[in-house]
Design a protein around this motif. Structure first.
Motif, PDB file in Angstrom:
ATOM      1  N   GLN A  87       0.816  -1.208   0.000  1.00  0.00           N
ATOM      2  CA  GLN A  87       0.000   0.000   0.000  1.00  0.00           C
ATOM      3  C   GLN A  87       0.852   1.262   0.000  1.00  0.00           C
ATOM      4  O   GLN A  87       1.984   1.272   0.479  1.00  0.00           O
ATOM      5  N   GLY A  89       0.126   5.627   0.663  1.00  0.00           N
ATOM      6  CA  GLY A  89      -0.898   6.523   1.170  1.00  0.00           C
ATOM      7  C   GLY A  89      -0.338   7.823   1.700  1.00  0.00           C
ATOM      8  O   GLY A  89       0.876   7.990   1.856  1.00  0.00           O
ATOM      9  N   TRP A 111      -5.165   8.186   4.214  1.00  0.00           N
ATOM     10  CA  TRP A 111      -5.920   7.538   3.140  1.00  0.00           C
ATOM     11  C   TRP A 111      -4.939   6.759   2.285  1.00  0.00           C
ATOM     12  O   TRP A 111      -3.872   7.247   1.940  1.00  0.00           O
ATOM     13  N   ASN A 112      -5.299   5.508   1.944  1.00  0.00           N
ATOM     14  CA  ASN A 112      -4.361   4.590   1.300  1.00  0.00           C
ATOM     15  C   ASN A 112      -4.957   3.919   0.072  1.00  0.00           C
ATOM     16  O   ASN A 112      -6.181   3.782  -0.054  1.00  0.00           O
ATOM     17  N   TYR A 113      -4.057   3.470  -0.791  1.00  0.00           N
ATOM     18  CA  TYR A 113      -4.411   2.614  -1.922  1.00  0.00           C
ATOM     19  C   TYR A 113      -3.524   1.391  -1.845  1.00  0.00           C
ATOM     20  O   TYR A 113      -2.306   1.509  -1.620  1.00  0.00           O
ATOM     21  N   SER A 156      -7.429  -4.655  -5.861  1.00  0.00           N
ATOM     22  CA  SER A 156      -6.975  -3.416  -5.220  1.00  0.00           C
ATOM     23  C   SER A 156      -8.140  -2.797  -4.464  1.00  0.00           C
ATOM     24  O   SER A 156      -9.308  -3.103  -4.730  1.00  0.00           O
ATOM     25  N   ASP A 157      -7.798  -1.911  -3.539  1.00  0.00           N
ATOM     26  CA  ASP A 157      -8.821  -1.231  -2.756  1.00  0.00           C
ATOM     27  C   ASP A 157      -8.220   0.030  -2.168  1.00  0.00           C
ATOM     28  O   ASP A 157      -7.002   0.129  -1.992  1.00  0.00           O
ATOM     29  N   SER A 158      -9.061   1.000  -1.868  1.00  0.00           N
ATOM     30  CA  SER A 158      -8.638   2.203  -1.152  1.00  0.00           C
ATOM     31  C   SER A 158      -9.365   2.232   0.179  1.00  0.00           C
ATOM     32  O   SER A 158     -10.512   1.796   0.282  1.00  0.00           O
TER      33      SER A 158
END
Length: 207
Positions: A87, A89, A111-113, A156-158
């Motif tokens: 990740q 962010g 906040w992350n990806y 993937s996700d945020s």
């Protein structure tokens, strides 16, 4: 007209000074802001597996010379042999008080990806049992009579993170800290991964 020009002449230097003061690059050059690099080592636990394993992150950010707050761009990695989470962010750290000269408690939010790889993960209660109306989202899977196994899908996700830390300043440039972070990771291929909780010891240097 003369009064208008006179007023503009008085306001212009103040405006220029304000722009210079708010320019972070100029602030770094003058010592008002400092670049801070951090390496964090520890362990994490992803809710779906409940197995603790190695977690690490590295970041680079900016902080005022007096401390108080910090903004950092962070990259991290977690791998428990069944799920790998890479990740990046943006993270914000803010001291609880304004006079933390040697030691301090602080809170953080970010906040992350993340890129997430699954490797034959199965978990009762999170996995779906065989159903007639279930549409399998990936090709590589098998059913063992009890669990559905997904083999090496990725997604993937945020998501957001929230945490708390304790910092100790050894010198004006070097500090160590302990951080606890809660990462609200979501789902990959309809599999709810739950949250990732991490605990790290960090080493930071200000340039």
């Amino acid at each position: 007209m003369k009064r208008t020009l006179g007023a503009l002449a008085l306001l212009l230097p103040a405006t220029v000074n304000a722009l210079e003061w708010n320019n972070p690059f100029e602030g770094i050059r003058t010592g008002e802001y400092r670049v801070i690099a951090t390496l964090g080592l520890g362990n994490g636990e992803l809710q779906i597996n409940n197995n603790r394993d190695f977690f690490a992150y590295a970041s680079v950010g900016i902080t005022p010379a007096v401390g108080v707050w910090q903004v950092e761009l962070r990259g991290s990695r977690f791998d428990d042999s069944h799920i790998r989470v890479n990740q990046v962010g943006l993270n914000f750290k803010v001291d609880f008080t304004l006079n933390c000269y040697v030691q301090c408690l602080y809170w953080m939010v970010g906040w992350n990806y993340a890129d997430i790889d699954l490797n034959d993960v199965r978990k009762h209660g999170y996995w779906y049992h065989r159903k007639k109306d279930w549409l399998y989202p990936v090709e590589n899977w098998y059913y063992d009579g009890r669990y559905i196994h997904l083999l090496n899908p990725s997604g993937s996700d945020s998501f957001w993170n929230l945490g708390i830390g304790y910092r100790f300043m050894w010198t004006r440039d070097f500090d160590t800290s302990i951080e606890y972070n809660y990462n609200n990771i979501g789902s990959v291929h309809r599999v709810d991964l739950g949250h990732l909780r991490t605990l790290t010891v960090n080493f930071s240097y200000r340039f």
